[in-house]
Design an enzyme around this catalytic site. Structure first.
Site, PDB file in Angstrom:
ATOM      1  N   HIS A  20       0.680  56.794  40.810  1.00  0.00           N
ATOM      2  CA  HIS A  20      -0.357  55.895  40.862  1.00  0.00           C
ATOM      3  C   HIS A  20      -0.150  54.610  41.534  1.00  0.00           C
ATOM      4  O   HIS A  20       0.814  53.978  40.874  1.00  0.00           O
ATOM      5  CB  HIS A  20      -1.097  55.813  39.502  1.00  0.00           C
ATOM      6  CG  HIS A  20      -2.165  54.553  39.705  1.00  0.00           C
ATOM      7  ND1 HIS A  20      -3.625  55.004  40.335  1.00  0.00           N
ATOM      8  CD2 HIS A  20      -2.481  53.440  39.385  1.00  0.00           C
ATOM      9  CE1 HIS A  20      -4.470  54.077  40.438  1.00  0.00           C
ATOM     10  NE2 HIS A  20      -3.737  53.127  39.692  1.00  0.00           N
ATOM     11  N   ASP A  22      -0.620  51.233  43.517  1.00  0.00           N
ATOM     12  CA  ASP A  22      -1.546  50.259  43.595  1.00  0.00           C
ATOM     13  C   ASP A  22      -1.381  49.401  44.924  1.00  0.00           C
ATOM     14  O   ASP A  22      -0.035  49.066  45.166  1.00  0.00           O
ATOM     15  CB  ASP A  22      -1.465  49.220  42.555  1.00  0.00           C
ATOM     16  CG  ASP A  22      -2.302  49.554  41.022  1.00  0.00           C
ATOM     17  OD1 ASP A  22      -3.361  50.142  41.251  1.00  0.00           O
ATOM     18  OD2 ASP A  22      -1.501  49.490  40.099  1.00  0.00           O
ATOM     19  N   ASP A 135      -8.726  54.966  37.967  1.00  0.00           N
ATOM     20  CA  ASP A 135      -8.107  53.676  37.374  1.00  0.00           C
ATOM     21  C   ASP A 135      -9.304  52.642  37.539  1.00  0.00           C
ATOM     22  O   ASP A 135      -9.022  51.687  37.136  1.00  0.00           O
ATOM     23  CB  ASP A 135      -7.043  53.158  38.119  1.00  0.00           C
ATOM     24  CG  ASP A 135      -6.262  52.161  37.143  1.00  0.00           C
ATOM     25  OD1 ASP A 135      -6.390  51.998  35.944  1.00  0.00           O
ATOM     26  OD2 ASP A 135      -5.515  51.297  37.869  1.00  0.00           O
ATOM     27  N   HIS A 404      -8.745  48.618  43.699  1.00  0.00           N
ATOM     28  CA  HIS A 404      -9.439  48.139  42.216  1.00  0.00           C
ATOM     29  C   HIS A 404      -8.370  46.944  41.667  1.00  0.00           C
ATOM     30  O   HIS A 404      -8.961  46.689  40.699  1.00  0.00           O
ATOM     31  CB  HIS A 404      -9.532  49.213  41.472  1.00  0.00           C
ATOM     32  CG  HIS A 404      -8.114  50.183  41.396  1.00  0.00           C
ATOM     33  ND1 HIS A 404      -7.742  51.270  41.997  1.00  0.00           N
ATOM     34  CD2 HIS A 404      -7.305  49.907  40.433  1.00  0.00           C
ATOM     35  CE1 HIS A 404      -6.797  51.814  41.672  1.00  0.00           C
ATOM     36  NE2 HIS A 404      -6.440  50.839  40.520  1.00  0.00           N
TER      37      HIS A 404
END
Length: 998
Positions: A20, A22, A135, A404
């Site tokens: 994951h 970001d 997420d 996000h």
């Protein structure tokens, strides 16, 4: 439902390896690339080549593209092509980022998805078909529709209310078919999987070790990877001694999760944030575990396989079960624990939210402006390749901030600065492009420099004649005001033919030494007009607004006097103020003569910053420790009135003697002269707020209280696409915060006769905490001692002043229904204003070309449609899938030059079925006639939402439901004959358009 009998009684675990990543959050994109992200793709590709059974999913395209363009060697690129063909590397979602769902606008979600999909299809001929929204903080009902329109077969989410998730787990209801849009319903439904309580990370507790489990590469370090390759908290390597213990732990977790689902397939995510930067140690350990469990599968009752998201959904789909339907209700807001309502981020970093939306709106204008230039001025001198690069820089920046932890305001200060710098750079590029196009079209001499300061007020120099160029980016005729800052009250405004234009000048809000000049502009769709501003030379000048200042009033003593009311009026409203308080008192809708009591006040929620004392508010969470407290004891008032604009300036002071104010409201009411279509303008009560700097641990709201009997029912939008009903809910804990919802563009309250509509140009948290009330959170400033927040610099010590704008519309449901969609878009896409000066010898203004030239025909759609996209993407891929795949496999995909011949067009129907007797009807559009101002349409191809599928060949999986027991594929809507398309309620139709080359 009983568990289905399993082949050999075994559970099948699908181990989905992922990282994951970001795109911003605590670290900038550059820092992340250096510390771990580049290593993920370099080592994963190498390791997948070593073992045929290994698989991996790649998600965020921004990181992958940076690796592909700046790191990957040719052999690695060839290996990626091979792994994709073998189905062992899979791109899921395929957007630039994993976008936030609560505070983003649908246009920007589509942009970032299209941006990533265009790259993947052009480079690999690959089209993602599954989502992985693991997420985002809560799930919107727009997202399933979006992914269905993009051709996806299944959607996956994770963060929903903790209590709801527990309940769904217990009842095996984590999977369902979601009909996110009430109007599109089963035509754009999608199978949706909600992750169980373990979410997207591997459960890391090991009973036999105090180190975390399954993270053999440990955790990434910043700023640099460790020289010796030893990372913190690396899991115990798998050895003969602990192999059985590892297997037992993994199997136990698989079995625990299997009990929450209806089929024997278990999705077992392997990874977490920033994982797989050393894929070698990851796979070499997991290989041993996978082999061991499969060798002893009879004993364990489980088989394990490496898998992609596609493998898992394919297995569930082939079970052919009948699934429950979920309607158009979303999963917002989101609480992760009783005192953790993630409703603070709806407002966090309001300035970033505002600039992200301004950037998106400027991009929208720049795209259609450039597209028209390319087709109307084929001989033009602006370099198309440079222009495309300028647009691409803003496409990239606007896509990036939809992440996000971007527009949500949940990033560290340096990452916020990264987003802002990228946005400002892209905006500057597009402003330069628009100015150079104006310049080229007008063949201006180089001394008549168009200095472009789009969206910032130009300051007029009185010795130089100014001209302003105003572009309307909407495909409707608009009548509105643009504001220009000038240095004198004595000004006149003229159009291209030398006729005087209605205008009003008054003292500026911004500074003592300048004036605000309001110019009434009336511009047809996707067109621009040019106005010149001159010092008065005896002829007609702009109206000069007069100012009346009222005495500052002490609110604590206001109740003792009788009311002294005074009205402010235009053709649509009478707004009454009370001179005793200097506050608003009521609004009358002049059409129905209905009067609504109407007061507004600023309040603050005080929040706790000490974790020892209770729940805290932070970037994400809102945890008020009591009701909101009024902030001001005294209000100052100034009324600027003129024949076109009345501006009421209210200043809120903490007491009667305070020097400075932290809060102000500027309310504008517009009057439109005869001969102009002023319906939208007249019905608009424009409010601009100035809030800040706040004290620490304060959350600022504007509460509007009315006499409407709303029963505390609020309506708010999902992403500017559809409305959600928000009844007030009582909870054991945290009721105030859990009744906050995101307003991206629209919110309203109503009773049986009257509706009050709020339209916003950036996202805010909104709530109705009392009957007839709506409150909007405008700003937050927080600091707390929660160690995790401090370590990551995630406290929100935001000392800025914010200046959001909200338009209010008050009226009957029928009238507000016809106005609010168009008004929301008019606020989102305000005209672009560019400034130029005539210096030296003043050239004559070019006379306006007569409208009989076909090239100057405006582009206009009916009021219930929105021209959502008109752009030249520049993609080089073939529209024919077989041809595109073939040319990639033969290594022949076109390198080099962008393709300017393909125009991307999207048309969106703004209304729901049954929402309005007229505006909810389907609309027939003749694309040839719509676009004839650009040239002669030769061909039109209807495509999926992001352009990568021909809709005639797109067949999505049809999951069985009680409503539709037959299992079948979904075919999309009928395509146009003779360039005529019928657009049904809520449809978003996407086309490639090709014009005859001049």
């Amino acid at each position: 439902l009983a568990l289905l009998p399993r082949a050999g009684g075994e559970l099948r675990a699908f181990v989905v390896a992922h990282s994951h990543m970001d795109v911003g959050w605590v670290y900038t994109v550059q820092e992340s690339m250096h510390a771990y992200a580049a290593n993920v793709y370099t080592t994963v590709v190498e390791e997948l080549m070593k073992g045929k059974q290994r698989k991996f999913i790649a998600v965020e395209q921004e990181f992958f593209r940076l690796w592909w363009d700046t790191v990957a060697a040719d052999t690695q690129k060839q290996q990626v092509h091979q792994l994709l063909q073998e189905g062992r590397l899979e791109f899921v979602i395929g957007g630039q980022v994993m976008h936030d769902e609560a505070v983003t606008l649908i246009d920007d979600q589509i942009l970032q998805l299209t941006e990533g999909h265009g790259f993947l299809y052009e480079t690999f001929g690959f089209r993602p078909q599954f989502s992985w929204h693991v997420d985002p903080f809560g799930a919107s009902a727009t997202t399933p529709t979006l992914f269905a329109l993009a051709g996806f077969n299944a959607h996956l989410i994770s963060r929903i209310d903790y209590d709801l998730k527990t309940d769904m787990q217990k009842n095996k209801k984590l999977q369902f078919v979601w009909q996110g849009s009430p109007s599109l319903s089963e035509r754009q439904e999608i199978f949706t999987h909600v992750m169980d309580q373990y979410s997207y990370c591997t459960p890391s507790q090991l009973p036999f070790s105090n180190r975390s489990g399954f993270f053999w590469n440990g955790f990434a370090t910043f700023p640099d990877p460790p020289k010796d390759g030893i990372y913190p908290n690396m899991s115990l390597p798998v050895t003969d001694a602990n192999l059985h213990l590892y297997a037992q732990t993994m199997v136990a977790n698989i079995k625990e999760r299997a009990a929450w689902f209806q089929t024997g397939e278990v999705l077992w995510p392997w990874g977490c944030d920033k994982q797989f930067f050393n894929a070698s140690v990851q796979y070499s350990n997991m290989d041993l575990l996978v082999d061991y469990i499969n060798k002893h599968s009879t004993e364990f009752g489980v088989t394990v396989q490496y898998a992609t998201v596609s493998d898992y959904f394919q297995a569930v789909y082939s079970r052919n079960l009948t699934w429950q339907i979920r309607g158009s209700q979303d999963f917002l807001p989101y609480s992760s624990e009783p005192f953790q309502a993630w409703t603070g981020f709806y407002t966090s970093r309001s300035t970033l939210k505002g600039i992200a939306r301004r950037a998106s709106s400027l991009l929208y204008a720049g795209e259609s402006f450039f597209t028209q230039y390319v087709w109307k001025h084929p001989e033009g001198s602006v370099c198309k390749y440079k222009a495309l690069k300028q647009l691409q820089s803003l496409r990239w920046a606007v896509s990036e901030v939809q992440h996000h932890d971007g527009i949500t305001g949940t990033e560290s200060p340096k990452v916020k600065d990264m987003y802002l710098n990228n946005l400002m750079y892209g905006m500057l590029n597009v402003k330069k492009l628009m100015a150079s196009i104006i310049f080229d079209i007008n063949n201006a001499k180089k001394n008549g420099e168009v200095y472009s300061s789009v969206y910032t007020k130009g300051s007029g120099n009185p010795d130089v004649d100014l001209y302003v160029v105003v572009y309307n980016p909407l495909a409707w005729n608009i009548t509105t005001f643009v504001t220009v800052s000038v240095s004198s009250e004595e000004m006149s405004v003229y159009d291209e033919l030398g006729y005087s234009v209605p205008a009003q000048v008054q003292s500026s809000l911004e500074s003592q030494s300048t004036y605000d000049l309001y110019i009434l502009v009336s511009i047809s769709g996707l067109s621009y007009r040019k106005y010149s501003i001159k010092p008065v030379d005896g002829k007609q000048s702009a109206f000069i607004g007069s100012s009346v200042k009222y005495k500052r009033r002490d609110l604590t003593r206001a109740g003792q006097q009788s009311q002294q009311l005074f009205p402010v009026v235009n053709n649509c409203y009478q707004i009454v103020f009370d001179q005793n308080t200097n506050l608003m008192h009521s609004i009358t809708d002049r059409e129905t003569n209905q009067t609504v009591q109407f007061t507004q006040e600023f309040l603050e929620y005080h929040v706790n910053g000490d974790t020892k004392k209770g729940p805290i508010s932070d970037n994400y969470l809102f945890a008020p420790n009591a009701s909101a407290v009024p902030v001001s004891k005294a209000v100052g008032l100034e009324v600027m009135s003129g024949s076109l604009v009345t501006e009421i300036r209210q200043y809120f002071y903490s007491n009667v003697t305070s020097q400075d104010y932290i809060y102000a409201v500027y309310t504008r009411l517009y009057s439109v002269p005869e001969g102009y279509n002023g319906e939208l303008l007249c019905h608009r009560i424009e409010q601009e707020y100035s809030v800040g700097p706040l004290e620490l641990n304060r959350e600022a709201i504007l509460r509007t209280s009315t006499s409407l009997n709303t029963k505390q029912l609020l309506y708010t939008d999902n992403n500017g696409y559809q409305m959600q009903k928000r009844p007030f809910k009582e909870y054991v804990n945290n009721t105030v915060a859990r009744n906050y919802y995101p307003m991206v563009q629209t919110a309203y309250i109503e009773d049986d006769t009257t509706r009050l509509m709020l339209l916003a140009e950036r996202a805010h948290g909104v709530s109705s905490q009392g009957n007839g009330q709506v409150e909007v959170m405008l700003h937050r400033r927080l600091w707390n001692n929660f160690q995790w927040n401090l370590n990551n610099n995630l406290t929100l010590n935001d000392s800025s002043v914010v200046r959001p704008v909200i338009w209010l519309i008050l009226g009957t449901k029928a009238v507000t229904n016809t106005l609010y969609r168009a008004s929301g878009l008019a606020l989102e896409h305000r005209p672009v204003v560019m400034f130029g000066a005539f210096s030296g010898d003043k050239p004559k203004l070019p006379r306006r070309p007569q409208q009989d030239s076909v090239r100057d025909l405006p582009v206009t759609v009916p009021p219930n449609l929105h021209l959502q996209t008109l752009s030249i993407p520049g993609w080089r891929y073939s529209s024919d899938h077989a041809e595109q795949v073939h040319s990639i496999r033969m290594g022949k995909q076109k390198q080099g030059d962008a393709d300017f011949s393909r125009v991307l067009l999207r048309i969106r129907h703004l209304y729901e079925v049954g929402e309005d007797p007229v505006l909810s009807q389907p609309v027939m559009v003749d694309l040839q006639s719509l676009l004839k101002g650009l040239g002669s349409v030769m061909a039109v191809e209807e495509r999926s939402l992001t352009g990568t599928w021909d809709v005639n060949t797109l067949q999505r999986w049809k999951w069985k439901t009680a409503q539709y027991p037959g299992k079948r594929f979904f075919n999309s809507t009928d395509t146009s004959e003779d360039f005529i398309v019928t657009v049904h309620p809520k449809e978003i139709r996407t086309f490639f358009v090709y014009f005859q080359v001049q």
